[in-house]
Design an enzyme around this catalytic site. Structure first.
Site, PDB file in Angstrom:
ATOM      1  N   MET B  98       0.976  -1.155  -0.048  1.00 35.08           N
ATOM      2  CA  MET B  98      -0.001   0.200   0.007  1.00 35.08           C
ATOM      3  C   MET B  98       0.839   1.148  -0.079  1.00 35.08           C
ATOM      4  O   MET B  98       1.233   1.747   1.130  1.00 35.08           O
ATOM      5  CB  MET B  98      -0.984  -0.043   1.231  1.00 35.08           C
ATOM      6  CG  MET B  98      -1.826  -1.225   1.094  1.00 35.08           C
ATOM      7  SD  MET B  98      -2.978  -1.326   2.604  1.00 35.08           S
ATOM      8  CE  MET B  98      -1.729  -1.491   3.892  1.00 35.08           C
ATOM      9  N   GLY B  99       1.429   1.634  -1.159  1.00 36.79           N
ATOM     10  CA  GLY B  99       1.878   2.829  -1.266  1.00 36.79           C
ATOM     11  C   GLY B  99       0.965   3.764  -1.035  1.00 36.79           C
ATOM     12  O   GLY B  99      -0.153   3.399  -1.730  1.00 36.79           O
ATOM     13  N   THR B 100       1.142   4.596   0.080  1.00 36.64           N
ATOM     14  CA  THR B 100      -0.093   5.103   0.607  1.00 36.64           C
ATOM     15  C   THR B 100       0.157   6.338   1.181  1.00 36.64           C
ATOM     16  O   THR B 100       1.254   7.026   1.303  1.00 36.64           O
ATOM     17  CB  THR B 100      -0.519   4.084   1.736  1.00 36.64           C
ATOM     18  OG1 THR B 100      -1.003   3.007   1.350  1.00 36.64           O
ATOM     19  CG2 THR B 100      -1.305   4.844   2.788  1.00 36.64           C
ATOM     20  N   THR B 101      -1.067   7.023   1.366  1.00 39.58           N
ATOM     21  CA  THR B 101      -1.048   8.245   2.458  1.00 39.58           C
ATOM     22  C   THR B 101      -2.061   8.126   3.383  1.00 39.58           C
ATOM     23  O   THR B 101      -3.131   7.694   3.122  1.00 39.58           O
ATOM     24  CB  THR B 101      -1.506   9.411   1.666  1.00 39.58           C
ATOM     25  OG1 THR B 101      -0.729   9.529   0.498  1.00 39.58           O
ATOM     26  CG2 THR B 101      -1.170  10.769   2.436  1.00 39.58           C
ATOM     27  N   GLY B 230       3.007   8.671   0.478  1.00 47.63           N
ATOM     28  CA  GLY B 230       2.715  10.133   0.319  1.00 47.63           C
ATOM     29  C   GLY B 230       2.881  11.305   1.241  1.00 47.63           C
ATOM     30  O   GLY B 230       2.707  12.349   1.123  1.00 47.63           O
TER      31      GLY B 230
END
Lengths: 249, 320
Positions: B98-101, B230
């Protein structure tokens, strides 16, 4: 209430025909023969007091403590067989430390009382263990306020305003009931506990005794600690004065 | 914390070298499965580059749960199978990340948790509308970033422990206890996990609280917390714009603005913004689809064609 359970009292795993476990009741007798232990819940904290009977003049003052801290904010006063009591204290300390390690917050007093009660009860279930010969008064101050619990050798645990164990427990309970606990601060509570213990101490039967007092309250920053010496002296003086008054009547 | 090693021919050399606490590297059957010396960037704790993804599907749990399942024949098939990716293929395999913010903020009366909704497997968006805010107990939720599998397993364990704890205590668990349980799992298994989590909730003793549990297993209580890939773009914005004691509406608008900036700048974040607001009255979930997100100044209106842009001004007519 002394009844002989002939034949049904040899093992803790035997019930009597009328549904009693005699071994556990006999364990209770060990508690009844010990020095009085009193605990009260005041409006801002808990006071624990012990009538520590001194068996020999050689014993150093302050040794053989009967009131122990099991956590920063919780204390335990033991009545009955002292060695058994040490075991319960050790277990309570370990439960409290482990809880804090896993959950990251100090153990709630209710939870600790539950665990101690389970542990004491555990020892009434197996034939290879004997019940603990001591009762315990547990007092602590957590985020739900001050709380007082008493755990008997049978594993019964109740929450109390005031509790007493030992020789003078009947007289002590009567005295506690006279107090207006919800209006008492711990400072005043110390004096009352001292009066009660001095009052129930039987001069004829037991000679010397030491008064051990501890508290956990707002004044002690919600930490369980020995009551400071000057306050103890004041309380003793007040208690002795009250005794003399009673004698004078 | 024990790991157990399953002897795997090719990857074994690398993993044994790099870590004495052997991890179970296990390979599911998946088409185009890649078994590379994946562990390098993985073990250094960075999200793996798209081209070097570790095919990890199950791990030995430190709490002695059974491995999630694998098959010996699959391993062989995978190893014999496709070669390394460095041949121009678009990386679309590997573990779900989960490249995520993720964001959590305290406001006056509770907390607001917010997250984007992109779950990627390499460069392929496996789920463009995922829900990264997971419930642990009635009053405590957690935002998950990093490996999807790792954070799901951690959440499951903590939910299980908290359930028992709640029954024992006969009252709702506190946020601090929840965060501590997450932190113990994260710290004691730091070699095997890649999970950055933000725990947020409300309890009657301390009110709304946010705890950050990043990679490595630190626990830190903060008035606001950000995480995920992010979040790099948000440090400046939050330092500048964060205010103590916002109202609920202010806080919700704030987090949506903040997450949408990260979505705009970070390729690994995207989709919709989900928020969860937790306070004394309970929990409420909100959903902000892409068209409801605030635009940032560098985002331009759609144009019909390049000629329109050029024709916008008043160019000199071309004189013959």
């Amino acid at each position: 209430m002394s009844s002989i359970g002939t034949g049904y009292d040899l093992s803790v795993t035997t019930f009597s025909p009328d549904g009693r476990v005699f071994q556990v009741e006999y364990a209770g007798k060990a508690v009844d023969n010990s020095g009085t232990v009193v605990g009260i819940k005041c409006k801002d904290g808990i006071v624990l007091g012990v009538e520590k009977l001194v068996t020999s003049k050689m014993i150093l003052k302050g040794s053989n403590r009967r009131v122990h801290s099991v956590h920063r904010n919780t204390g335990l006063a033991v009545a009955g067989l002292a060695a058994d009591g040490r075991q319960i204290v050790a277990r309570a300390k370990s439960e409290a430390a482990n809880y804090e390690k896993v959950y990251g917050e100090p153990m709630p007093v209710k939870e600790l009382a539950d665990r101690v009660a389970s542990y004491v009860h555990l020892c009434t279930l197996y034939w290879w263990l004997r019940p603990f010969g001591c009762g315990v008064i547990l007092g602590g101050y957590d985020r739900d306020g001050p709380q007082l619990y008493m755990i008997e050798p049978s594993g019964l645990s109740y929450k109390y305003f005031g509790a007493a164990l030992g020789k003078g427990r009947q007289a002590a309970k009567t005295e506690i009931e006279k107090l207006k606990l919800s209006e008492l601060t711990c400072r005043e509570g110390i004096v009352e506990v001292a009066k009660i213990i001095y009052g129930v101490h039987d001069e004829a039967k037991d000679k010397a005794f030491e008064l051990e007092l501890s508290w956990v309250c707002d004044e002690s920053n919600r930490q369980h600690e020995k009551v400071p010496d000057d306050l103890v002296e004041q309380a003793k003086a007040a208690a002795q004065a009250a005794l003399e008054e009673m004698d004078a009547d | 914390m024990e790991g157990c090693s399953v002897p795997i021919r090719k990857t074994r050399v690398y993993t044994d070298h790099l870590r004495e606490n052997l991890r179970t590297i296990v390979i599911f059957t998946r088409p185009g499965q890649v078994a590379t010396s994946a562990s390098c960037s993985f073990l250094r704790g960075r999200p793996p580059l798209a081209s070097r993804v570790s095919p990890v599907a199950s791990r030995q749990s430190p709490l002695a749960a059974a491995p999630l399942g694998f098959s010996a024949t699959d391993m062989d098939a995978a190893l014999m199978g496709s070669s390394s990716v460095a041949m121009g293929d678009i990386p679309t395999t590997g573990e779900h990340r989960m490249g995520t913010t993720i964001v959590g903020v305290c406001y006056d009366g509770g907390v607001v948790l917010a997250a984007d909704s992109r779950t990627s497997t390499g460069m392929y968006v496996a789920n463009r509308a995922s829900d990264k805010i997971t419930q642990l107990t009635d009053n405590v939720y957690v935002c998950r970033s990093g490996s999807a599998a790792d954070t799901q397993v951690i959440s499951d364990y903590v939910r299980y422990f908290l359930h028992q704890h709640t029954i024992q205590l006969a009252q709702p668990a506190t946020v601090k206890v929840t965060a501590n349980l997450i932190r113990l799992l994260a710290y004691q298994n730091k070699n095997m996990l890649q999970a950055g989590m933000i725990v947020g909730g409300w309890d009657k003793y301390e009110g709304g609280q946010i705890f950050s549990v990043p990679l490595g297993g630190t626990i830190l209580r903060q008035p606001f917390a950000i995480g995920g890939s992010g979040s790099s773009y948000l440090y400046g914005l939050l330092d500048h714009e964060w205010k103590e004691g916002m109202s609920q509406e202010e806080a919700e608008k704030f987090v949506v603005k903040v997450v949408s900036l990260a979505i705009a700048r970070d390729g690994a974040s995207g989709g919709v913004v989900r928020t969860v607001t937790i306070n004394a009255d309970g929990v409420s979930r909100k959903f902000y689809p892409g068209d409801k997100l605030p635009l940032w100044h560098e985002e331009i209106e759609p144009q019909n064609s390049l000629l329109d842009i050029l024709a916008a001004g008043n160019p000199e007519p071309m004189v013959q």
